[in-house]
Design an enzyme around this catalytic site. Sequence first.
Site, PDB file in Angstrom:
ATOM      1  N   CYS A   1      50.776  60.286  52.230  1.00  7.21           N
ATOM      2  CA  CYS A   1      51.979  60.442  51.407  1.00  7.21           C
ATOM      3  C   CYS A   1      51.982  61.684  50.540  1.00  7.21           C
ATOM      4  O   CYS A   1      53.001  62.378  50.436  1.00  7.21           O
ATOM      5  CB  CYS A   1      52.221  59.201  50.556  1.00  7.21           C
ATOM      6  SG  CYS A   1      50.949  58.844  49.307  1.00  7.21           S
TER       7      CYS A   1
ATOM      8  N   ASP B   1      61.525  59.754  50.581  1.00 12.28           N
ATOM      9  CA  ASP B   1      60.115  59.416  50.793  1.00 12.28           C
ATOM     10  C   ASP B   1      59.815  59.494  52.289  1.00 12.28           C
ATOM     11  O   ASP B   1      60.210  58.621  53.055  1.00 12.28           O
ATOM     12  CB  ASP B   1      59.824  58.012  50.261  1.00 12.28           C
ATOM     13  CG  ASP B   1      58.376  57.592  50.447  1.00 12.28           C
ATOM     14  OD1 ASP B   1      57.561  58.436  50.870  1.00 12.28           O
ATOM     15  OD2 ASP B   1      58.061  56.422  50.167  1.00 12.28           O
TER      16      ASP B   1
ATOM     17  N   HIS C   1      51.143  55.636  45.280  1.00 10.03           N
ATOM     18  CA  HIS C   1      52.057  56.219  46.266  1.00 10.03           C
ATOM     19  C   HIS C   1      52.993  57.217  45.588  1.00 10.03           C
ATOM     20  O   HIS C   1      53.509  56.962  44.490  1.00 10.03           O
ATOM     21  CB  HIS C   1      52.867  55.115  46.954  1.00 10.03           C
ATOM     22  CG  HIS C   1      53.823  55.628  47.985  1.00 10.03           C
ATOM     23  ND1 HIS C   1      53.404  56.311  49.101  1.00 10.03           N
ATOM     24  CD2 HIS C   1      55.193  55.594  48.045  1.00 10.03           C
ATOM     25  CE1 HIS C   1      54.470  56.651  49.823  1.00 10.03           C
ATOM     26  NE2 HIS C   1      55.551  56.245  49.199  1.00 10.03           N
TER      27      HIS C   1
END
Length: 271
Positions: A69, A125, A108
């Site tokens: 991520c 995202d 995250h």
Amino acid sequence: MTLDLDAYFARIGWSGEPRPTVEVLRSLHRAHALGIPFENLDAVLGSAPSLDLADLEAKLVRGGRGGYCYEHNTVLATALRQLGFTVTFLAARVVLGAAPGDIRPRSHILLRVDVPGVPTPYIADVGFGDVGALLEPIELVPGAELHDAPRRHRLVTVAHDGPLEMWELLAEQGGSWEPQYTFTLEPFESPDFEMINWYVATSPRSPFQQAVYVRRTLPDASHLALAGLDLVERAEDGTVKERLLSGRDEVVRVLRDDFDIRVPEGAELPA
């Protein structure tokens, strides 16, 4: 340093007009989500991936690799800023798969994106990787729903004890809404994620230290997931196929042929 946008657009197969509009945000987000796989090879091979932009460009854009991520969303954030969007880093707690009462850390990264002339910001995202991940950005409005075909997402606010409003992203799974992660709108900065990245990649308690985790959403919207030797393919209609790979050699072949990932020369992946 700036990102080579032409090389980035070629990597993800995007050929739109580079302007800071909602349409560009949507199409660029989807192209990135489909164009670059999620993977943790650096961590499982014993190092924390660099979040320096030059290294990210060399790896994700030019090197035939994916990332997790922090890497994905740093690259997207850089591209969006160069196009004229305003981007703020946020941090989320992943609740997907958590047992009742579990409190996970904010591990995250996701993005708040403000579009010039548009009053409502968006959540973007491209680094979640799972089958419940966003394919397109969702409006930052309580109760917002998104049909990012074939997926569906909802953004809601939930009660909690803190002073800031808590948001939760949900994905529709099998006819029900499943929470994916929660977050507030407190801004985070790159050094915050340098520290989180180091822990996630190097802590013996981190799952990314233990096994290969790779995810890819294909253009036909099917989803591939590899965890250790367990390969799962989920078709657009929800049909699931699962098989156990035979060992390291087959893992390398599947990464190359199915996930389009160039495994580093001489890498000793877990068997």
